[in-house]
Design an enzyme around this catalytic site. Structure first.
Site, PDB file in Angstrom:
ATOM      1  N   HIS A   1      -2.058  -3.880   5.255  1.00  0.00           N
ATOM      2  CA  HIS A   1      -1.699  -3.372   6.584  1.00  0.00           C
ATOM      3  C   HIS A   1      -2.918  -3.035   7.420  1.00  0.00           C
ATOM      4  O   HIS A   1      -3.989  -2.691   6.876  1.00  0.00           O
ATOM      5  CB  HIS A   1      -0.790  -2.146   6.462  1.00  0.00           C
ATOM      6  CG  HIS A   1      -1.472  -0.939   5.881  1.00  0.00           C
ATOM      7  ND1 HIS A   1      -1.987   0.066   6.662  1.00  0.00           N
ATOM      8  CD2 HIS A   1      -1.733  -0.594   4.592  1.00  0.00           C
ATOM      9  CE1 HIS A   1      -2.516   0.985   5.872  1.00  0.00           C
ATOM     10  NE2 HIS A   1      -2.390   0.615   4.620  1.00  0.00           N
TER      11      HIS A   1
ATOM     12  N   ARG B   1       2.828   5.341   6.356  1.00  0.00           N
ATOM     13  CA  ARG B   1       3.291   4.692   7.596  1.00  0.00           C
ATOM     14  C   ARG B   1       3.858   3.300   7.342  1.00  0.00           C
ATOM     15  O   ARG B   1       4.391   2.661   8.247  1.00  0.00           O
ATOM     16  CB  ARG B   1       2.124   4.580   8.592  1.00  0.00           C
ATOM     17  CG  ARG B   1       1.519   5.902   8.988  1.00  0.00           C
ATOM     18  CD  ARG B   1       0.168   5.714   9.642  1.00  0.00           C
ATOM     19  NE  ARG B   1      -0.828   5.167   8.694  1.00  0.00           N
ATOM     20  CZ  ARG B   1      -2.082   4.886   9.011  1.00  0.00           C
ATOM     21  NH1 ARG B   1      -2.524   5.102  10.232  1.00  0.00           N
ATOM     22  NH2 ARG B   1      -2.913   4.402   8.094  1.00  0.00           N
TER      23      ARG B   1
ATOM     24  N   CYS C   1       0.847  -1.199   0.000  1.00  0.00           N
ATOM     25  CA  CYS C   1       0.000   0.000   0.000  1.00  0.00           C
ATOM     26  C   CYS C   1       0.881   1.247   0.000  1.00  0.00           C
ATOM     27  O   CYS C   1       1.982   1.246   0.541  1.00  0.00           O
ATOM     28  CB  CYS C   1      -0.914  -0.004   1.223  1.00  0.00           C
ATOM     29  SG  CYS C   1      -2.074   1.402   1.248  1.00  0.00           S
TER      30      CYS C   1
ATOM     31  N   ASP D   1       0.396   3.836   1.669  1.00  0.00           N
ATOM     32  CA  ASP D   1       0.328   4.474   2.994  1.00  0.00           C
ATOM     33  C   ASP D   1       1.719   4.863   3.505  1.00  0.00           C
ATOM     34  O   ASP D   1       2.639   4.042   3.534  1.00  0.00           O
ATOM     35  CB  ASP D   1      -0.338   3.497   3.974  1.00  0.00           C
ATOM     36  CG  ASP D   1      -0.732   4.176   5.272  1.00  0.00           C
ATOM     37  OD1 ASP D   1       0.140   4.742   5.949  1.00  0.00           O
ATOM     38  OD2 ASP D   1      -1.936   4.147   5.605  1.00  0.00           O
TER      39      ASP D   1
ATOM     40  N   CYS E   1      -5.990   0.001   6.987  1.00  0.00           N
ATOM     41  CA  CYS E   1      -5.780   0.589   5.645  1.00  0.00           C
ATOM     42  C   CYS E   1      -6.932   1.542   5.269  1.00  0.00           C
ATOM     43  O   CYS E   1      -8.102   1.149   5.263  1.00  0.00           O
ATOM     44  CB  CYS E   1      -5.669  -0.538   4.620  1.00  0.00           C
ATOM     45  SG  CYS E   1      -5.348   0.064   2.946  1.00  0.00           S
TER      46      CYS E   1
HETATM   47 CO    CO Z   1      -3.395   1.221   3.020  1.00  0.00          CO
END
Ligand code: CO
Length: 213
Positions: free
Chosen positions: A98, A46, A42, A44, A101
Site C-alpha cells: 500500500h 488503514r 500489511c 496497517d 507503507c
Molecule cells: Co504498511
C-alpha cells in the site's frame, strides 16, 4: 474503557443488522469455510481488505504482517499458505502492498535494525538493497517509498511462487494464480502490478510498472 465498550456495542449492532438482512447469515458459516482468495497484506490499520473489496465473511482467508513480507522462515505464513492451498483448495493468492507503507519507509530509512521489529524489517531492507538504484532514482522521499512498495510486492509475490505448496499445486496442474496489487490510501483504489501463473517464467519477471504515481 470507552473505546472497548464502543467496539462491543458496534459488534452487537452489526450482528443484529446481518440477521435482519439475512436470517441464515451466521448459521451458513457454522459448517465450514470456502474462501476464494488468500490475501497477504500489511497490518496497517488503514488498509482493511474486507472493507475495500466488500468481501463478506467467508470470502477472504487473510494473513497480515508489517510490510506484507513473505519469508520461507516465517512458520506462521508458511502454515497459512500450506493450509490455504492444501486444505481450503484456494487457487487465487493476492499479495497487496500500500501507498505510504510505514514498514517500507523504515526500511528505506534504515532504522530500526534491532529488536523484533528491526529484525523483521531486515527482509524489507533486503528488497531495498536489491532495487536500490531504481528506488534511489526517484525524485523525493514519497516516490522512493512508493517505488519500494511496488518492488516489494513483486519480490514477495515471487517468494510465494517459490513455496513448496505453490510449486506442488502447479505440478499437479492446478490453475493457481498469484496477483501483486497495491492499495492507494489516497483514493481507496486497488491497482494491479503483476500476475504470475504456472506458465510464468519466474526468472523473467522484471520490475513492475509504476502505478503509485
Ligand atoms: Co504498511
Amino acid at each position: 474503557m470507552h473505546e472497548v465498550t464502543q467496539l462491543m456495542l458496534h459488534n452487537r449492532a452489526w450482528a443484529a443488522e446481518q440477521l435482519v438482512e439475512d436470517p441464515d447469515f451466521f448459521s451458513r458459516h457454522v459448517a465450514d469455510q470456502k474462501p476464494v482468495f488468500l490475501w497477504i497484506g500489511c497490518s496497517d490499520s488503514r488498509v482493511a481488505p474486507d472493507q475495500f473489496t466488500q468481501a463478506l465473511p467467508g470470502g477472504l482467508f487473510i494473513h497480515r504482517n508489517i510490510a506484507n513480507l513473505v519469508q520461507p522462515e516465517d512458520g506462521n505464513l508458511m502454515a497459512v499458505i500450506d493450509f490455504a492451498i492444501g486444505v481450503l483448495m484456494i487457487d487465487r493468492i493476492v499479495v497487496c502492498g500500500h501507498y505510504g507503507c510505514g514498514g517500507i519507509k523504515a526500511a528505506l530509512a534504515g532504522t530500526p535494525t534491532t529488536g523484533p521489529l528491526g529484525e523483521w524489517l531486515g527482509h524489507a531492507r533486503d528488497v531495498y538493497r536489491d532495487h536500490e538504484d531504481e528506488v534511489n532514482a526517484q525524485p523525493d522521499e514519497d516516490s522512493r517509498t512508493n517505488r519500494l512498495v511496488e518492488c516489494n510486492v513483486r519480490d514477495q509475490l515471487l517468494h510465494v511462487a517459490g513455496t513448496a505448496p505453490v510449486k506442488a499445486a502447479w505440478a499437479a496442474g492446478r490453475d493457481l494464480q498469484l496477483h501483486g496489487w497495491v492499495y492507494d490510501i489516497r483514493d481507496g483504489l486497488l491497482k494491479s502490478l503483476l500476475d504470475i501463473d504456472r506458465n510464468t517464467v519466474l526468472a523473467g519477471v522484471g520490475a513492475p510498472q509504476r502505478v503509485l504515481v
